[in-house]
Design an enzyme around this catalytic site. Structure first.
Site, short mmCIF file in Angstrom:
data_model
loop_
_atom_site.label_atom_id
_atom_site.label_comp_id
_atom_site.label_asym_id
_atom_site.label_seq_id
_atom_site.Cartn_x
_atom_site.Cartn_y
_atom_site.Cartn_z
N ASP A 195 48.85 15.65 -78.75
CA ASP A 195 47.67 15.97 -79.54
C ASP A 195 47.93 15.77 -81.04
O ASP A 195 48.53 16.63 -81.69
CB ASP A 195 47.25 17.41 -79.26
CG ASP A 195 46.04 17.83 -80.07
OD1 ASP A 195 45.74 19.05 -80.08
OD2 ASP A 195 45.41 16.96 -80.69
N ASP A 211 42.57 11.89 -83.87
CA ASP A 211 42.90 13.03 -83.02
C ASP A 211 42.96 12.67 -81.55
O ASP A 211 41.93 12.64 -80.85
CB ASP A 211 41.84 14.13 -83.25
CG ASP A 211 42.18 15.39 -82.49
OD1 ASP A 211 41.42 16.37 -82.61
OD2 ASP A 211 43.19 15.39 -81.77
N1 LIG Z 1 38.79 21.21 -79.48
C1 LIG Z 1 39.71 20.62 -79.69
C2 LIG Z 1 40.89 19.88 -79.93
C3 LIG Z 1 41.13 19.09 -81.05
N2 LIG Z 1 40.29 18.87 -82.08
N3 LIG Z 1 42.34 18.53 -80.95
N4 LIG Z 1 42.90 18.95 -79.79
C4 LIG Z 1 42.02 19.77 -79.15
N5 LIG Z 1 42.31 20.34 -77.98
C5 LIG Z 1 43.61 20.22 -77.37
C6 LIG Z 1 43.53 20.98 -76.07
C7 LIG Z 1 42.16 21.57 -75.98
C8 LIG Z 1 41.38 21.10 -77.17
#
Ligand SMILES: N#Cc1c(N)n[nH]c1N1CCCC1
Length: 325
Positions: free
Chosen positions: A32, A218
């Site tokens: 992420d 992202d």
């Molecule tokens: N909402 C959201 C989000 C984000 N902006 N970046 N990563 C996210 N997540 C990782 C696991 C769940 C949500």
């Protein structure tokens, strides 16, 4: 090469999972670039929470060490979250290894994570200033591994309904076509953030949505969340597209011939293929848009963007490279 791992999409490309070896235990994690905690499903969670998941058991790792008194608690923009305690262990992804990486052990996770049984945790790749560990903030895997890499970079090669890859330490020219454009990143908020104020629909004129508008790259977000002006102008070009509150955003007939979407990344236009904007079926006739309007004042270019663009994250000079793939 060293530091190469697969990125396997879940159903509907909702997220991508990559195998990570932690103290000899392999877990599939969601990489992420929008957050900065490496946390895992742990043996400390309730049986209800871990059913169907692979968990990390610190007691089975020879190289685990608890960080006394350290805790984490993270919540994401979609309302999901996790919390627990913290240790260090050897983390190896595709050969790129950090011996004392902070590994955050969940003792509580939100229901959406419990239900997502392919996901056994997250590996954050945004800047370490966003890490939630207290009292002493911890560094991301990328920050820790960077000095040992041939180049201080990692790349994301995410694909529509196919296995792609993340690679640490090199930008593989075989993974993209044409020239790669690099733009400076504003790290103030801890994201891979850049100015993105212009757009075009198909072959239409380039227009400005909101002067100075910012976006982040992202990989942890599924869709493209853009300025409302972008979404309105785009779906105005799609016959019978409507903003359907019940569906949660713009929907259109699944057999629509969707135009490409051009978005500027720090002044240079990048293309998002129209076909990638057909995200998922919502009823007999209609499909949900892969680009939606964001209520926030920060645009989020998620996986839909990455399906058309190979992206290089350069931690050495805080820049972002992108190229068609
Ligand atoms: N909402 C959201 C989000 C984000 N902006 N970046 N990563 C996210 N997540 C990782 C696991 C769940 C949500």
């Amino acid at each position: 090469g060293v530091g190469l791992v697969t990125a396997t999409p879940e159903q509907n490309d909702v997220e991508y999972l990559s195998p990570v070896d932690i103290g000899g235990q392999t877990l599939n994690l969601d990489f992420d670039s929008g957050s900065s905690d490496l946390w895992v499903f742990s043996s400390q969670l309730s049986t209800a929470a871990t059913t169907g998941h692979t968990v990390y058991d610190p007691n089975k790792s020879q190289s685990f060490a608890l960080i006394q008194g350290a805790t984490f608690s993270i919540s994401y923009g979609d309302g999901s979250g996790a919390a627990g305690n913290v240790g260090t262990d050897t983390v190896n992804l595709g050969g790129a290894t950090v011996t004392k990486q902070a590994v955050e052990l969940a003792t509580a996770v939100s229901q959406s994570f419990v239900e997502d049984t392919n996901n056994n945790g997250l590996l954050g790749l945004a800047f370490s200033k966003l890490n939630t560990v207290k009292p002493a903030q911890q560094k991301t895997f990328f920050d820790n591994v960077m000095p040992s890499l041939a180049e201080p970079v990692f790349t994301a090669d995410l694909k529509k309904a196919a296995v792609g890859s993340y690679e640490f330490g090199r930008v593989d020219a075989a993974k993209f076509t044409g020239a790669m454009t690099f733009v400076p990143v504003n790290t103030t908020q801890g994201f891979w953030q850049f100015t993105s104020e212009k757009f075009a629909v198909g072959t239409g004129a380039v227009q400005t949505s909101v002067a100075g508008s910012q976006a982040i790259a992202d990989t942890g977000t599924t869709l493209i969340l853009a300025e409302p002006a972008v979404a309105r102008a785009y779906y105005a070009q799609v016959p019978n597209a409507v903003n359907d509150a019940q569906a949660g955003g713009f929907v259109f007939p699944c057999n629509s011939n969707l135009p490409d979407l051009m978005l500027d990344i720090g002044g240079t236009m990048a293309k998002v293929s129209g076909s990638d904007i057909n995200f998922a079926q919502v009823d007999a006739q209609n499909c949900f848009g892969g680009m939606q309007a964001t209520p926030a004042n920060l645009q989020i270019y998620g996986d839909i963007f990455f399906k058309s663009n190979f992206v290089a994250f350069n931690g050495g000079n805080s820049s972002l490279g992108f190229a068609p793939h």
